[in-house]
Design a protein around this motif. Structure first.
Motif, PDB file in Angstrom:
ATOM      1  N   LEU A   1       6.963   8.445   4.490  1.00  0.00           N
ATOM      2  CA  LEU A   1       7.662   7.176   4.634  1.00  0.00           C
ATOM      3  C   LEU A   1       7.111   6.381   5.820  1.00  0.00           C
ATOM      4  CD1 LEU A   1      10.156   5.457   3.676  1.00  0.00           C
ATOM      5  CD2 LEU A   1      11.440   6.662   5.424  1.00  0.00           C
ATOM      6  N   ALA A   2       6.981   7.033   6.963  1.00  0.00           N
ATOM      7  CA  ALA A   2       6.485   6.355   8.170  1.00  0.00           C
ATOM      8  C   ALA A   2       5.053   5.866   7.975  1.00  0.00           C
ATOM      9  CB  ALA A   2       6.573   7.295   9.368  1.00  0.00           C
ATOM     10  N   GLU A   3       4.192   6.707   7.410  1.00  0.00           N
ATOM     11  CA  GLU A   3       2.795   6.314   7.227  1.00  0.00           C
ATOM     12  C   GLU A   3       2.656   5.148   6.249  1.00  0.00           C
ATOM     13  OE1 GLU A   3      -1.665   8.155   6.585  1.00  0.00           O
ATOM     14  OE2 GLU A   3       0.058   9.496   6.398  1.00  0.00           O
ATOM     15  N   CYS A   4       3.449   5.157   5.191  1.00  0.00           N
ATOM     16  CA  CYS A   4       3.393   4.059   4.224  1.00  0.00           C
ATOM     17  C   CYS A   4       3.741   2.730   4.886  1.00  0.00           C
ATOM     18  CB  CYS A   4       4.326   4.330   3.053  1.00  0.00           C
ATOM     19  SG  CYS A   4       3.711   5.576   1.911  1.00  0.00           S
ATOM     20  N   TYR A   5       4.795   2.710   5.679  1.00  0.00           N
ATOM     21  CA  TYR A   5       5.175   1.460   6.348  1.00  0.00           C
ATOM     22  C   TYR A   5       4.152   1.060   7.402  1.00  0.00           C
ATOM     23  CZ  TYR A   5       9.464   0.633   3.859  1.00  0.00           C
ATOM     24  OH  TYR A   5      10.370   0.343   2.867  1.00  0.00           O
ATOM     25  N   GLN A   6       3.545   2.022   8.072  1.00  0.00           N
ATOM     26  CA  GLN A   6       2.481   1.695   9.033  1.00  0.00           C
ATOM     27  C   GLN A   6       1.279   1.075   8.334  1.00  0.00           C
ATOM     28  OE1 GLN A   6       1.831   5.406  11.035  1.00  0.00           O
ATOM     29  NE2 GLN A   6       3.563   5.118  12.416  1.00  0.00           N
ATOM     30  N   LEU A   7       1.039   1.475   7.097  1.00  0.00           N
ATOM     31  CA  LEU A   7      -0.085   0.929   6.333  1.00  0.00           C
ATOM     32  C   LEU A   7       0.243  -0.412   5.668  1.00  0.00           C
ATOM     33  CD1 LEU A   7      -1.406   4.204   4.678  1.00  0.00           C
ATOM     34  CD2 LEU A   7      -2.548   2.853   6.458  1.00  0.00           C
ATOM     35  N   GLY A   8       1.509  -0.814   5.687  1.00  0.00           N
ATOM     36  CA  GLY A   8       1.857  -2.122   5.157  1.00  0.00           C
ATOM     37  C   GLY A   8       2.553  -2.142   3.813  1.00  0.00           C
TER      38      GLY A   8
ATOM     39  N   ASP B   1       2.618   5.837  -6.974  1.00  0.00           N
ATOM     40  CA  ASP B   1       3.083   7.182  -6.650  1.00  0.00           C
ATOM     41  C   ASP B   1       2.212   7.694  -5.505  1.00  0.00           C
ATOM     42  OD1 ASP B   1       4.374   9.636  -6.731  1.00  0.00           O
ATOM     43  OD2 ASP B   1       3.369  10.316  -8.544  1.00  0.00           O
ATOM     44  N   LEU B   2       2.738   8.566  -4.671  1.00  0.00           N
ATOM     45  CA  LEU B   2       1.950   9.102  -3.557  1.00  0.00           C
ATOM     46  C   LEU B   2       1.125  10.307  -3.939  1.00  0.00           C
ATOM     47  CD1 LEU B   2       4.337   8.924  -0.476  1.00  0.00           C
ATOM     48  CD2 LEU B   2       2.429   7.436  -1.057  1.00  0.00           C
ATOM     49  N   LYS B   3       1.711  11.192  -4.713  1.00  0.00           N
ATOM     50  CA  LYS B   3       1.064  12.461  -5.044  1.00  0.00           C
ATOM     51  C   LYS B   3       0.230  12.291  -6.308  1.00  0.00           C
ATOM     52  CE  LYS B   3       3.517  14.176  -1.706  1.00  0.00           C
ATOM     53  NZ  LYS B   3       3.039  13.991  -0.377  1.00  0.00           N
ATOM     54  N   LEU B   4      -1.014  11.855  -6.112  1.00  0.00           N
ATOM     55  CA  LEU B   4      -1.921  11.571  -7.228  1.00  0.00           C
ATOM     56  C   LEU B   4      -3.131  12.493  -7.188  1.00  0.00           C
ATOM     57  CD1 LEU B   4      -2.022   7.685  -6.927  1.00  0.00           C
ATOM     58  CD2 LEU B   4      -0.836   8.998  -8.693  1.00  0.00           C
ATOM     59  N   PRO B   5      -3.717  12.795  -8.342  1.00  0.00           N
ATOM     60  CA  PRO B   5      -4.972  13.543  -8.344  1.00  0.00           C
ATOM     61  C   PRO B   5      -6.143  12.655  -7.916  1.00  0.00           C
ATOM     62  CG  PRO B   5      -4.224  13.143 -10.599  1.00  0.00           C
ATOM     63  CD  PRO B   5      -3.183  12.572  -9.674  1.00  0.00           C
ATOM     64  N   LYS B   6      -7.194  13.299  -7.469  1.00  0.00           N
ATOM     65  CA  LYS B   6      -8.485  12.693  -7.106  1.00  0.00           C
ATOM     66  C   LYS B   6      -8.419  11.909  -5.802  1.00  0.00           C
ATOM     67  CE  LYS B   6     -10.150  12.588 -11.836  1.00  0.00           C
ATOM     68  NZ  LYS B   6     -10.682  11.795 -12.914  1.00  0.00           N
ATOM     69  N   VAL B   7      -7.650  10.834  -5.743  1.00  0.00           N
ATOM     70  CA  VAL B   7      -7.461  10.059  -4.511  1.00  0.00           C
ATOM     71  C   VAL B   7      -5.953   9.854  -4.351  1.00  0.00           C
ATOM     72  CG1 VAL B   7      -7.838   7.820  -3.402  1.00  0.00           C
ATOM     73  CG2 VAL B   7      -9.699   8.892  -4.668  1.00  0.00           C
ATOM     74  N   SER B   8      -5.440  10.160  -3.178  1.00  0.00           N
ATOM     75  CA  SER B   8      -3.991  10.087  -2.959  1.00  0.00           C
ATOM     76  C   SER B   8      -3.467   8.654  -2.990  1.00  0.00           C
ATOM     77  CB  SER B   8      -3.635  10.709  -1.611  1.00  0.00           C
ATOM     78  OG  SER B   8      -4.018   9.842  -0.554  1.00  0.00           O
ATOM     79  N   GLY B   9      -2.178   8.531  -3.220  1.00  0.00           N
ATOM     80  CA  GLY B   9      -1.531   7.223  -3.164  1.00  0.00           C
ATOM     81  C   GLY B   9      -1.652   6.604  -1.782  1.00  0.00           C
ATOM     82  N   LEU B  10      -1.604   7.418  -0.736  1.00  0.00           N
ATOM     83  CA  LEU B  10      -1.772   6.892   0.626  1.00  0.00           C
ATOM     84  C   LEU B  10      -3.141   6.240   0.805  1.00  0.00           C
ATOM     85  CD1 LEU B  10      -0.090   9.626   2.841  1.00  0.00           C
ATOM     86  CD2 LEU B  10       0.603   7.230   2.633  1.00  0.00           C
ATOM     87  N   GLU B  11      -4.164   6.854   0.240  1.00  0.00           N
ATOM     88  CA  GLU B  11      -5.509   6.271   0.365  1.00  0.00           C
ATOM     89  C   GLU B  11      -5.621   4.986  -0.452  1.00  0.00           C
ATOM     90  OE1 GLU B  11      -9.264   5.449   1.632  1.00  0.00           O
ATOM     91  OE2 GLU B  11      -7.779   6.800   2.480  1.00  0.00           O
ATOM     92  N   VAL B  12      -5.019   4.943  -1.628  1.00  0.00           N
ATOM     93  CA  VAL B  12      -5.014   3.706  -2.418  1.00  0.00           C
ATOM     94  C   VAL B  12      -4.310   2.609  -1.618  1.00  0.00           C
ATOM     95  CG1 VAL B  12      -4.177   2.573  -4.519  1.00  0.00           C
ATOM     96  CG2 VAL B  12      -5.128   4.898  -4.643  1.00  0.00           C
ATOM     97  N   LEU B  13      -3.158   2.927  -1.056  1.00  0.00           N
ATOM     98  CA  LEU B  13      -2.427   1.964  -0.234  1.00  0.00           C
ATOM     99  C   LEU B  13      -3.284   1.483   0.935  1.00  0.00           C
ATOM    100  CD1 LEU B  13       0.206   0.485   0.570  1.00  0.00           C
ATOM    101  CD2 LEU B  13       0.876   2.601   1.760  1.00  0.00           C
ATOM    102  N   ARG B  14      -3.924   2.409   1.630  1.00  0.00           N
ATOM    103  CA  ARG B  14      -4.790   2.061   2.763  1.00  0.00           C
ATOM    104  C   ARG B  14      -5.895   1.091   2.337  1.00  0.00           C
ATOM    105  NH1 ARG B  14      -5.688   6.815   4.201  1.00  0.00           N
ATOM    106  NH2 ARG B  14      -4.213   6.882   5.913  1.00  0.00           N
ATOM    107  N   ARG B  15      -6.539   1.379   1.222  1.00  0.00           N
ATOM    108  CA  ARG B  15      -7.638   0.528   0.749  1.00  0.00           C
ATOM    109  C   ARG B  15      -7.145  -0.865   0.374  1.00  0.00           C
ATOM    110  NH1 ARG B  15     -12.039   2.901  -1.635  1.00  0.00           N
ATOM    111  NH2 ARG B  15     -12.761   0.757  -1.751  1.00  0.00           N
ATOM    112  N   VAL B  16      -6.002  -0.952  -0.299  1.00  0.00           N
ATOM    113  CA  VAL B  16      -5.461  -2.249  -0.711  1.00  0.00           C
ATOM    114  C   VAL B  16      -5.043  -3.064   0.510  1.00  0.00           C
ATOM    115  CG1 VAL B  16      -3.527  -3.375  -1.904  1.00  0.00           C
ATOM    116  CG2 VAL B  16      -4.768  -1.510  -3.027  1.00  0.00           C
ATOM    117  N   LYS B  17      -4.368  -2.430   1.461  1.00  0.00           N
ATOM    118  CA  LYS B  17      -3.812  -3.169   2.593  1.00  0.00           C
ATOM    119  C   LYS B  17      -4.826  -3.454   3.706  1.00  0.00           C
ATOM    120  CE  LYS B  17       0.304  -3.930   1.077  1.00  0.00           C
ATOM    121  NZ  LYS B  17       0.769  -5.288   0.834  1.00  0.00           N
TER     122      LYS B  17
END
Length: 142
Positions: A101-108, A63-79
């Motif tokens: 949507l655009a940022e998620c695909y840019q992050l992989g 999910d993107l909208k998460l407490p503490k650390v966002s889903g975008l940051e989790v995605l960034r760290r994994v990818k």
């Protein structure tokens, strides 16, 4: 662990688990309720940038909208980590923001799915995800 579900909504998590068991009853699932817990499950405490994963899921549903650390940051760290970038990550979010949507695909991200608001449609999305990623998809051998 087959799937790491990162979802802060208890209702969405419970429904995801129920629908997944219908299509993939043998799937092993872990649930993280926020981004910090997700990163800790994957990389361990401290989460160093080049960490070797302590638990390598075959698939991350995020999910993107998460407490503490966002889903975008989790995605960034994994990818961005060479040890985890090949793990498929599927965004399952209610966000309809084109920027997300655009940022998620840019992050992989491997796929971006909008959470259906309809109970039956949500179940079908989860069952299809389970069948495709756990039964048909051929991941690389690591």
């Amino acid at each position: 662990m087959d799937i790491l579900l990162v979802e802060d909504s208890e209702d969405d998590s419970a429904f995801f688990i129920h629908a997944l068991k219908e299509s993939s009853p043998a799937a092993q699932l872990r649930v993280a309720r926020d981004g910090v817990e997700a990163l800790s499950l994957i990389f361990g405490a401290g989460n160093p940038a080049d960490a070797v994963p302590i638990a390598r899921p075959n698939l991350i549903i995020l999910d993107l909208k998460l407490p503490k650390v966002s889903g975008l940051e989790v995605l960034r760290r994994v990818k961005t980590n060479p040890n985890t970038r090949s793990i498929p990550v599927i965004i399952l979010s209610s966000s309809r923001e084109k920027r997300d949507l655009a940022e998620c695909y840019q992050l992989g991200v491997n796929s971006y799915l909008m959470k259906p608001m309809d109970f039956d449609a949500f179940g079908e999305v989860v069952r299809t995800l389970g069948r495709y990623w756990l039964q048909f998809n051929q991941p690389p051998k690591l």
